[in-house]
Design an enzyme around this catalytic site. Structure first.
Site, PDB file in Angstrom:
ATOM      1  N   GLY A 127       0.790  -1.256  -0.014  1.00 38.35           N
ATOM      2  CA  GLY A 127       0.064  -0.096  -0.119  1.00 38.35           C
ATOM      3  C   GLY A 127       0.745   1.103   0.002  1.00 38.35           C
TER       4      GLY A 127
ATOM      5  CB  VAL B  35      17.233   9.543  -5.879  1.00 36.78           C
ATOM      6  CG1 VAL B  35      18.111  10.180  -7.014  1.00 36.78           C
ATOM      7  CG2 VAL B  35      16.480   8.551  -6.286  1.00 36.78           C
TER       8      VAL B  35
ATOM      9  NE  ARG C 232      -2.215  -4.473  -1.048  1.00 41.21           N
ATOM     10  CZ  ARG C 232      -1.597  -3.962  -0.057  1.00 41.21           C
ATOM     11  NH1 ARG C 232      -0.451  -4.417   0.312  1.00 41.21           N
ATOM     12  NH2 ARG C 232      -2.298  -2.991   0.528  1.00 41.21           N
ATOM     13  CB  CYS C 233       4.329  -8.959  -6.399  1.00 45.82           C
ATOM     14  SG  CYS C 233       5.005  -9.842  -7.472  1.00 45.82           S
TER      15      CYS C 233
ATOM     16  CG  ASP D  61       3.838  -7.138   7.579  1.00 50.77           C
ATOM     17  OD1 ASP D  61       3.310  -6.794   6.592  1.00 50.77           O
ATOM     18  OD2 ASP D  61       3.075  -7.571   8.534  1.00 50.77           O
TER      19      ASP D  61
ATOM     20  CB  SER E 159       7.386  -4.475   1.264  1.00 44.65           C
ATOM     21  OG  SER E 159       6.158  -4.287   0.885  1.00 44.65           O
TER      22      SER E 159
ATOM     23  CB  THR F  83       2.887   0.611   6.242  1.00 41.47           C
ATOM     24  OG1 THR F  83       1.433   0.437   6.599  1.00 41.47           O
ATOM     25  CG2 THR F  83       3.893   0.556   7.514  1.00 41.47           C
TER      26      THR F  83
ATOM     27  CG  ASP G 114      -2.239  -0.171   8.574  1.00 38.78           C
ATOM     28  OD1 ASP G 114      -3.179   0.865   8.362  1.00 38.78           O
ATOM     29  OD2 ASP G 114      -2.350  -1.174   8.261  1.00 38.78           O
TER      30      ASP G 114
ATOM     31  CG  ASP H  21       1.365  -2.840  10.217  1.00 38.63           C
ATOM     32  OD1 ASP H  21       2.351  -2.225   9.852  1.00 38.63           O
ATOM     33  OD2 ASP H  21       0.739  -3.437   9.541  1.00 38.63           O
TER      34      ASP H  21
ATOM     35  NE  ARG I 231     -26.738  13.058  12.203  1.00 40.35           N
ATOM     36  CZ  ARG I 231     -27.018  13.587  11.018  1.00 40.35           C
ATOM     37  NH1 ARG I 231     -26.016  14.427  10.497  1.00 40.35           N
ATOM     38  NH2 ARG I 231     -28.163  14.156  10.551  1.00 40.35           N
TER      39      ARG I 231
ATOM     40  N   GLY J  97      -6.603   0.152   9.621  1.00 44.01           N
ATOM     41  CA  GLY J  97      -5.813  -0.745  10.939  1.00 44.01           C
ATOM     42  C   GLY J  97      -6.520  -2.072  11.128  1.00 44.01           C
ATOM     43  NE  ARG J  98      -5.441  -6.258   6.489  1.00 47.63           N
ATOM     44  CZ  ARG J  98      -4.720  -5.319   5.345  1.00 47.63           C
ATOM     45  NH1 ARG J  98      -5.497  -4.690   4.965  1.00 47.63           N
ATOM     46  NH2 ARG J  98      -3.604  -5.390   5.161  1.00 47.63           N
TER      47      ARG J  98
ATOM     48  CG  ASN K 157     -24.399  20.060  22.424  1.00 52.72           C
ATOM     49  OD1 ASN K 157     -25.622  19.885  22.969  1.00 52.72           O
ATOM     50  ND2 ASN K 157     -23.635  20.865  22.535  1.00 52.72           N
TER      51      ASN K 157
ATOM     52  NE  ARG L 224     -27.870   9.702   9.114  1.00 53.39           N
ATOM     53  CZ  ARG L 224     -29.003   9.465   9.820  1.00 53.39           C
ATOM     54  NH1 ARG L 224     -28.941   8.487  10.562  1.00 53.39           N
ATOM     55  NH2 ARG L 224     -30.188   9.986   9.300  1.00 53.39           N
TER      56      ARG L 224
ATOM     57  NE  ARG M  25      -3.080   2.295   1.967  1.00 51.91           N
ATOM     58  CZ  ARG M  25      -3.630   1.030   1.102  1.00 51.91           C
ATOM     59  NH1 ARG M  25      -3.706   1.142  -0.075  1.00 51.91           N
ATOM     60  NH2 ARG M  25      -3.763  -0.047   1.721  1.00 51.91           N
TER      61      ARG M  25
END
Length: 318
Positions: free
Chosen positions: A11, A24, A72-73, A103, A105, A125, A127, A129, A162, A170-171, A214, A243, A252
């Site tokens: 990602g 570079v 992704r590969c 991770d 990668s 990343t 995340d 993580d 509301r 964030g899985r 509120n 909502r 991202r």
């Protein structure tokens, strides 16, 4: 070290371009040729390479995404595919490879290192993580993007009194939800690391109403999921209008913060230094504001710890 390559994988994350620029320009300063690899490991397998000079990285430090593109590969897990990739690098005379990603990668970089290719990993990343580093490139920008969205939702939620249920990325890591939830004044924060039932979350909302709030803000990490279902349950069980907002990939993108740009610059500079020192299978990180590097095997084996203290602060202030 006369020729190195760089790729971005997995990602995208704001600050990746700043890291590319740092690599570079540091390499060129030391008379090292740099090859850019498009589309991550997929581009490596297919030989999608191009030389990079100073102009190639001009005017990119402030841009989100990655000029090298990314993909992704899954096939890179195959030893035969990794051997082919290593052979492609040898054919092009590339002596070292810098990989920017998460991770997955890093696992690819580890595999190439096992085949004799000098590899260095940079944590890119949103995340946050990766256990070995305090922060990853892109995390700061993403949490600021979420906080900005929360600020806007606060306005309309207050107007209608509301509940806003906001789902963030964030899985397996709740850092985005935790940091942005604290910064945004969330009533409740649901993360994978801390089990909270639907009933407990709804009770938090009802307690807020008793205190004459509120509006209520509930931040949910995608690893917990169910923002829309939770909003529906809150409305049905409490009668309070609710909502759901799923922020998705907006997290991202965008202009990287100064923090992410500086972090990327420091890490990219160190990555080139490590290759010049003949190091391999290392990953660069930051601990207590000091740039560090460590063995990639050790880094991937480290178990992430959740910031219990910060979570307690957020809950005490809700």
């Amino acid at each position: 070290m006369k020729k190195i390559a760089i790729l971005t994988s997995g990602g995208d994350a704001p600050g990746m371009n700043a890291a590319i620029r740092a690599v570079v320009r540091t390499a060129l300063k030391n008379d090292i040729e740099v090859i850019g690899i498009n589309m991550g490991y997929e581009g490596l397998i297919n030989g999608d390479f191009h030389p990079m000079d100073r102009r190639a990285v001009s005017d990119i430090i402030q841009k989100g995404g990655t000029i090298l593109k990314t993909a992704r590969c899954p096939e890179f897990k195959d030893p035969v595919v990794r051997e082919k990739a290593a052979q492609v690098l040898r054919i092009y005379g590339i002596e070292g490879l810098i990989v920017i990603g998460g991770d997955g990668s890093f696992m690819g970089a580890k595999g190439l290192s096992d085949l004799g290719i000098k590899t260095i990993g940079l944590p890119g990343t949103i995340d946050n993580d990766l256990a070995y580093t305090d922060y990853t490139i892109g995390f700061d920008t993403a949490q600021n993007t979420i906080t900005d969205a929360i600020n806007k939702l606060r306005d309309t939620s207050s107007s209608h009194q509301r509940v806003s249920v906001v789902e963030v990325m964030g899985r397996n890591c709740g850092d985005l939800a935790l940091y942005a939830g604290l910064a945004g004044g969330a009533t409740t924060i649901l993360v994978p690391e801390k089990k909270m039932t639907k009933e407990e979350a709804i009770r938090e909302v009802m307690e807020g109403r008793k205190m004459k709030k509120n509006h209520n803000l509930v931040v949910v990490a995608e690893g917990v999921g169910g923002a829309r279902e939770l909003a529906q349950d809150i409305e049905e069980l409490t009668g309070i209008e609710a909502r759901a907002t799923v922020l998705g990939h907006i997290q991202r993108g965008g202009v990287p913060t100064a923090f992410d740009r500086i972090l990327a610059a420091r890490m990219g500079h160190r990555a080139v230094e490590l290759l010049m020192e003949g190091k391999s299978a290392r990953v660069v990180g930051i601990k207590a504001n000091k740039i560090i590097d460590m063995d990639i095997y050790e880094a991937l084996a480290m178990e992430r710890t959740f910031d219990e203290e910060l979570y307690k602060i957020a809950m005490d202030m809700s």
